[in-house]
Design an enzyme around this catalytic site. Structure first.
Site, short mmCIF file in Angstrom:
data_model
loop_
_atom_site.label_atom_id
_atom_site.label_comp_id
_atom_site.label_asym_id
_atom_site.label_seq_id
_atom_site.Cartn_x
_atom_site.Cartn_y
_atom_site.Cartn_z
N ASP A 69 -19.14 -18.61 -9.22
CA ASP A 69 -17.70 -18.62 -9.05
C ASP A 69 -17.47 -19.29 -10.74
OD1 ASP A 69 -16.67 -18.01 -6.58
OD2 ASP A 69 -17.96 -19.73 -6.12
N HIS A 103 -22.41 -21.75 -1.83
CA HIS A 103 -23.51 -20.78 -2.12
C HIS A 103 -23.27 -20.01 -3.20
CE1 HIS A 103 -20.33 -19.05 0.92
NE2 HIS A 103 -19.89 -18.87 -0.44
#
Lengths: 452, 452
Positions: free
Chosen positions: B261, B170
């Site tokens: 990320d 996600h």
């Protein structure tokens, strides 16, 4: 007959080697050899030597000399680039700067010449200009790269022109040093090296049909330590790189024995942190240490002095002073194989075309090939161990791509990122300082503008 | 209707998200959902919660639970792997060891979980075993990798089986954090991310048909410094990674904005030398610092406690405590798209097949795709700048290949060479010490045998 242009012929002793080979390969008699250099003094020197050599040997070659690059290239069948722009002075100054900023032996410190993103600039710029001239004036010629960086230079020439590009390096001949030390008759040895220029490994090694790697293992166990402690070894920083602890450790780490300049060029960083560390891997300091490199620069001067004496003194015979056998360089044998359809096996730098799986087809690899009038046929390359691919060859390929990208896109950030990837860089400021200090040197004005 | 197996369903809050999504996508009603975990206590917990949730919502799903992996997989259409072997205890012990040997925050210190060659071992071993079971018992099932390392794990599953492999993360949803901060209506935004899991960049960003990168530039100039100095930012090590100075600097260095990320996982090493340096790039310390990671581990405990309370206390409503809208995870939308032919665009980890030139076809990339009953259709990916390829994506690809090679060949030297490539490694002894110390821990006995 063919026309061979030697660009940078003022590299006198190298040009004389080529001339000797041209004389040795008799079926090339009658060829035209054009010596080209912008340094008139050196050009005169090599031309004088060449005439004297021809007289002594009766070699039948049409010699020409010119300072005009385009004239040399025009209609050539083979264009041989041996140019080293600017000599070593600026490189040595840059090394001093880099050392003061924390980079022992400077930034391009392995195979102490053109590996850094910096010093490569002048060479790559020249290679690009020359290759484009060849494409215009002799589009069917073979473009033959001899001067460094052979790996980056051949790839650049290939990418920027439609030429037939080949790179040459005698480094792999060190393999025969290994074969000699093992006491093997080269005639009974089946060998294969593969990789990139200055990053080649022994992918096949058989003696009388049997795997001969155990003979290397035995030599490492029983003989190598004696050699490393010998006086002869300790006074020869260059001679024994092939047989160094560096080569043995790389064999242990990567699974195949490194050949030629490989234990210099792609040895791991921890061999090179300072002179003491270097001496563990190259007991006499190695070619790229302050010891070995000083000897190299001094050797260049000695060789030039010898050549000047040979040219000046009518009582000295070239044939007597220089060995008459072939030089072992592959350059003229390559020309002879193409021109006279003398099929032979040579180790050359050619586009990969699948020879080494995992490396793109259009990247230049150094492998054995068979050459004749139809051109180049690649030998089937043995499987390369995955550890060697992942820790040596792919990183070296990536480094080439980075150097070319920085050069082709004039990308200053890329230069900085390359410096940041060096294990000696401890901070962003240090890396940035190195890039900016080198680029701001007066002799780098043009490079400073190029890298935006 | 279909059978969906959730392997590692004891990851309670994640399983509950999937259940909510299954309830939200009504056309999946009637499906069988098998919760599988070897931890019976956790399995009971999630099953109790699930039954309670079904009762509250009237969701029509056939729930099953088992500790038998093979039973869960047998005949499944979708196998979802959310397993994290062994929790975080050993990883934290290994981090302490590595810190004592000179590796601040341990060896796998970016996206503090599975990036090192070490901690990946248990995960990769499990992924291999699970995928091979799936191949045997449900060869037509989709193998869906959710737990980390998604990049290494999906590639391993793809290489060792003939399964249809997809990876889920996600992380890219952080893009909508950026869009929100820029004040844009997502409906008018055309966006595309591409790269590898945890290494994705904004390859297309348009607002009302116009290039919207200048809006990012303006935000960096005018708004970002205010955010970075705000109290809200300073107390949120996780929340603002997407909008950190790290993201902005990576955009400057590599040419595209990093998403999700990415500013953790592939940010350059000099962001991470110590906590002070980290704070320059992640003002609150960032998720992977001692601050952010401590919060993360604490958060895991809090979430588990919340779940236990929800299961235990008959007076507390799950529907009231957990948001009822869809979770934004792509997992169930993917299942729905396949099963019910509801074509939709999702960002998934799928084999490259030419989507990103320069990356091999069979390597898993994270890109937008269109999914329906026919499977996966890749969106055309915008050109990725060469600097980004050469300094981020190719090195990250190479790191994956190294991790898999070490694992697949059980190659201890490869582990060592990976450690030697870390900029914090100052000597061979230090690197060797790290590898040997980690491998000799009692909980690593099996790994120690595996790596020869």
């Amino acid at each position: 007959m063919v026309k061979i242009a030697i660009i940078g012929a003022g590299s006198v002793s190298f040009s004389m080697k080529l001339l000797q080979d041209l004389n040795y390969y008799k079926d090339l008699s009658g060829s035209t050899v054009v010596f080209m250099d912008i340094n008139e003094e050196r050009l005169e020197l090599v031309y004088t030597l060449a005439e004297k050599y021809m007289k002594e040997t009766g070699a039948r070659l049409n010699l020409e000399k010119t300072t005009d690059r385009k004239k040399a290239i025009d209609g050539a069948d083979f264009v041989i680039n041996v140019v080293k722009i600017g000599g070593y002075h600026n490189m040595e100054k840059e090394r001093e700067i880099a050392e003061s900023l924390g980079y022992y032996r400077g930034f391009g410190d392995r195979v102490s010449d053109y590996y850094g993103g910096f010093a490569a600039y002048e060479q790559l710029k020249f290679i690009r200009e020359l290759a484009k001239d060849v494409e215009k004036l002799a589009p069917n010629a073979w473009y033959m790269q001899v001067s460094n960086p052979v790996f980056e230079g051949t790839n650049l020439a290939l990418r920027e022109t439609g030429l037939k590009v080949v790179g040459f390096c005698h480094g792999y001949l060190e393999l025969f040093h290994l074969i000699r030390v093992l006491g093997l008759d080269p005639k009974d040895v089946e060998e294969q090296v593969a990789g990139f220029n200055h990053s080649i490994f022994l992918t096949k090694f058989k003696y009388k049909g049997e795997n001969a790697y155990p003979l290397i293992d035995k030599w490492i166990e029983e003989e190598a330590p004696k050699l490393w402690n010998s006086y002869e070894y300790m006074i020869s920083p260059w001679e024994y790189t092939q047989l160094s602890p560096a080569s043995v450790e790389m064999y242990r780490l990567y699974g195949l024995f490194p050949i030629g300049d490989t234990p210099r060029a792609v040895s791991p960083w921890w061999f090179h942190t300072d002179l003491n560390e270097k001496k563990k891997w190259y007991p006499a300091g190695g070619p790229d240490s302050e010891i070995g490199w000083t000897m190299y620069l001094y050797g260049l001067k000695l060789r030039l002095a010898q050549m000047e004496r040979l040219a000046r003194d009518p009582n000295v015979s070239i044939v007597k002073e220089l060995p008459v056998e072939e030089s072992m360089e592959s350059i003229i044998p390559f020309v002879d194989a193409i021109v006279n359809n003398h099929r032979r096996r040579l180790v050359l730098n050619v586009p990969n075309q699948g020879a080494i799986p995992g490396i793109p087809d259009d990247v230049i690899v150094e492998i054995p090939v068979y050459v004749d009038k139809n051109g180049i046929e690649r030998e089937r390359i043995e499987k390369i161990p995955s550890r060697l691919m992942l820790y040596v060859l792919i990183p070296r390929w990536l480094r080439m791509e980075r150097i070319l990208q920085a050069f082709q896109e004039g990308d200053r950030t890329s230069l900085l990122l390359m410096v940041m990837d060096d294990p000696r860089t401890k901070s962003f400021e240090q890396g940035k300082n190195l890039v900016e200090t080198i680029l701001s040197q007066p002799w780098n004005e043009e490079m400073n503008k190029h890298y935006k």
